[in-house]
Scaffold this active site. Structure first.
Site, PDB file in Angstrom:
ATOM      1  CD  GLU A   6       8.443   6.269  11.719  1.00 50.04           C
ATOM      2  OE1 GLU A   6       8.371   5.819  10.528  1.00 50.04           O
ATOM      3  OE2 GLU A   6       7.789   7.255  12.039  1.00 50.04           O
ATOM      4  CG  HIS A   7      12.455   8.651  11.534  1.00 50.27           C
ATOM      5  ND1 HIS A   7      11.024   8.977  11.429  1.00 50.27           N
ATOM      6  CD2 HIS A   7      12.293   7.818  10.569  1.00 50.27           C
ATOM      7  CE1 HIS A   7      10.222   8.549  10.504  1.00 50.27           C
ATOM      8  NE2 HIS A   7      11.257   7.840   9.568  1.00 50.27           N
ATOM      9  CG  ASP A  43      11.512   9.950   5.756  1.00 46.96           C
ATOM     10  OD1 ASP A  43      11.439   8.636   6.451  1.00 46.96           O
ATOM     11  OD2 ASP A  43      10.895  11.047   6.147  1.00 46.96           O
ATOM     12  CE1 TYR A  56      -4.249   2.071   0.608  1.00 48.24           C
ATOM     13  CE2 TYR A  56      -2.771   3.394   1.890  1.00 48.24           C
ATOM     14  CZ  TYR A  56      -4.106   2.933   0.953  1.00 48.24           C
ATOM     15  OH  TYR A  56      -4.782   4.123   0.955  1.00 48.24           O
ATOM     16  CD  GLN A  88     -11.797   2.299  -0.183  1.00 45.84           C
ATOM     17  OE1 GLN A  88     -12.073   2.188   1.019  1.00 45.84           O
ATOM     18  NE2 GLN A  88     -12.138   3.426  -0.798  1.00 45.84           N
ATOM     19  CG  ASN A 122      -6.193   6.630   6.561  1.00 49.02           C
ATOM     20  OD1 ASN A 122      -6.497   5.315   6.814  1.00 49.02           O
ATOM     21  ND2 ASN A 122      -7.062   7.362   5.744  1.00 49.02           N
ATOM     22  CG  HIS A 179       3.232 -36.747  21.039  1.00 53.57           C
ATOM     23  ND1 HIS A 179       1.660 -36.796  20.903  1.00 53.57           N
ATOM     24  CD2 HIS A 179       3.507 -35.757  20.348  1.00 53.57           C
ATOM     25  CE1 HIS A 179       1.468 -35.586  20.326  1.00 53.57           C
ATOM     26  NE2 HIS A 179       2.601 -34.897  19.828  1.00 53.57           N
ATOM     27  CG  HIS A 182       5.800  13.078   8.299  1.00 50.24           C
ATOM     28  ND1 HIS A 182       5.472  12.285   7.078  1.00 50.24           N
ATOM     29  CD2 HIS A 182       6.980  13.054   8.361  1.00 50.24           C
ATOM     30  CE1 HIS A 182       6.633  11.593   6.851  1.00 50.24           C
ATOM     31  NE2 HIS A 182       7.443  12.141   7.404  1.00 50.24           N
ATOM     32  CD  GLN A 203      10.869  13.119   9.442  1.00 49.24           C
ATOM     33  OE1 GLN A 203      10.308  12.293   9.811  1.00 49.24           O
ATOM     34  NE2 GLN A 203      11.455  13.495   8.362  1.00 49.24           N
TER      35      GLN A 203
END
Length: 434
Positions: free
Chosen positions: A319-320, A353, A119, A181, A204, A412, A252, A249
């Site tokens: 994250e960064h 990025d 995606y 979707q 999102n 077993h 965003h 940053q």
């Protein structure tokens, strides 16, 4: 450790996430039951799009023709870097085998997923880089079929640069669908495409929730929240560069946290002075996002020493993580929790990025405590196998039988017993539970 906060966040990035579970689940259920037509209906409702969903070769070529040669060159530059890095990552996983004991052989195989769904967001911003990062790594991993999916714009379809990028990087199919979707179409194998074994890529909160709900039926890269970034700096850092890196940053979104931790109070104070000025220089939408993120989500901290900086970083698990200090090698060895690490003033999160090579699909909201980002490895299954000779089976069978009986699993135990009886007739074994 004492932390002196010059600025504290008023909110957390998850405060207004809202409960979208019921909404997303209803859409997924409706699309699973209604198939292609249900997905088209939601595309018309949410994307305001009623065009072709699975792009044809002619449509891909026509879109690619709209991309300037300079942009194509830039995309190819980034693609080369991402691909080369992914190929190097793949080389770290090898098929292997070992003889554990005479006659007892075990091995490992790395097998790529058969179908991947990638995606690439295309709403507020056209995320060319997300198509680069997700499709390229899936292709290098060896996935049998790769579907790229991106939201179409009303009456226009997917941004041509995203189409060109997905095609260049190796997508077998490109879907003009956004949001839930789009995720559903890849997961359920709509429009004649194979069902995805793994779904990857940022999106999102509705995209993230759809992936969360489907996890288990399909694999996913990670649970993703708003992007976040932390800068560690000492007295050698340039406040203008630090300020711009924070602003870059923060743009965003309104809920994207940025942090500065430094050992130098004068640097912190100068950065706090510069950030609002730099935000005002951005285009309107970017400035609105960055201003809200700086106002509500940003924190500026002063700590005593570099160990304090490292402790802050490991606590936040960003994250960064960007280190702008005189001793970056020390931090490379010391730091433990981050999605991707940027060492020195000369690099910046934006490089990672867009074009540097290491993947930009990374863990957010502190998830770097337990996972890394998207890589070739995420598309591959590490499976094991074993083989044993008749002589080598003796000791394994004896231990298996006794352990199984101790656990109360007689069936077993019998599978081991019967092999001892067949392969070693006349020998006596003590197979009772200890």
């Amino acid at each position: 450790m004492t932390i002196d906060y010059l600025k504290r966040a008023d909110r957390k990035s998850t405060d207004d996430a809202g409960d979208v579970n019921a909404t997303v689940k209803a859409i997924l259920d409706d699309i699973e039951a209604g198939g292609d037509e249900a997905a088209r209906r939601y595309a018309a409702k949410f994307d305001k799009y009623d065009g072709n969903v699975v792009l044809t070769r002619d449509e891909i070529d026509a879109a690619s023709a709209k991309v300037s040669q300079q942009l194509k060159d830039d995309i190819r530059f980034a693609w080369d870097n991402v691909r080369i890095f992914a190929e190097a990552q793949k080389e770290t996983i090898k098929d292997t085998q070992v003889e554990l004991r005479p006659g007892l052989i075990a091995g490992q195989k790395a097998i790529p997923c058969q179908a991947a769904g990638c995606y690439a967001p295309g709403g507020r911003y056209s995320h060319i880089a997300s198509a680069l990062m997700t499709v390229t790594t899936a292709k290098v991993a060896g996935c049998g079929h790769i579907t790229a999916c991106s939201p179409p714009r009303p009456e226009k379809g997917i941004a041509p640069a995203i189409i060109y990028t997905a095609d260049l990087c190796g997508a077998d199919s490109i879907l003009a669908l956004g949001g839930v979707q789009g995720i559903a179409a890849m997961a359920f194998g709509l429009f004649g495409l194979p069902k995805a074994d793994i779904l990857v890529g940022p999106g999102n909160q509705f995209v993230a929730e759809a992936k969360r709900i489907l996890f288990g039926r399909v694999g996913i890269d990670m649970f993703a929240g708003p992007t976040d970034s932390l800068i560690l700096a000492d007295e050698t850092a340039d406040p203008h560069i630090v300020a711009w890196d924070l602003v870059g940053q923060a743009e965003h979104g309104y809920n994207s946290p940025v942090w500065l931790a430094t050992t130098h109070r004068a640097l912190a104070e100068k950065v706090m002075e510069l950030v609002p000025k730099y935000i005002s220089e951005l285009p309107d939408l970017n400035a609105q996002n960055a201003a809200a993120a700086w106002r509500d989500m940003a924190e500026v901290m002063v700590v005593p020493d570099r160990e304090g900086l490292a402790q802050v970083a490991d606590s936040i698990a960003p994250e960064h993580l960007h280190v702008q200090t005189a001793d970056t090698d020390w931090f490379l060895g010391r730091l433990q929790c981050y999605g991707s690490l940027f060492l020195g003033e000369e690099t910046t999160v934006a490089f990672g990025d867009k074009a540097a090579g290491p993947n930009h699909v990374l863990p957010t909201s502190g998830a770097a405590r337990y996972t890394g980002g998207l890589s070739v490895h995420k598309y591959m299954k590490l499976v094991t196998w074993q083989k044993v000779t008749r002589e080598g089976s003796k000791a394994v069978a004896e231990s298996t039988a006794r352990i199984s009986r101790l656990e109360g699993m007689e069936g077993h135990a019998r599978t081991a017993d019967i092999r001892l009886e067949k392969y070693f007739p006349g020998e006596k074994f003590d197979l009772t539970a200890g």
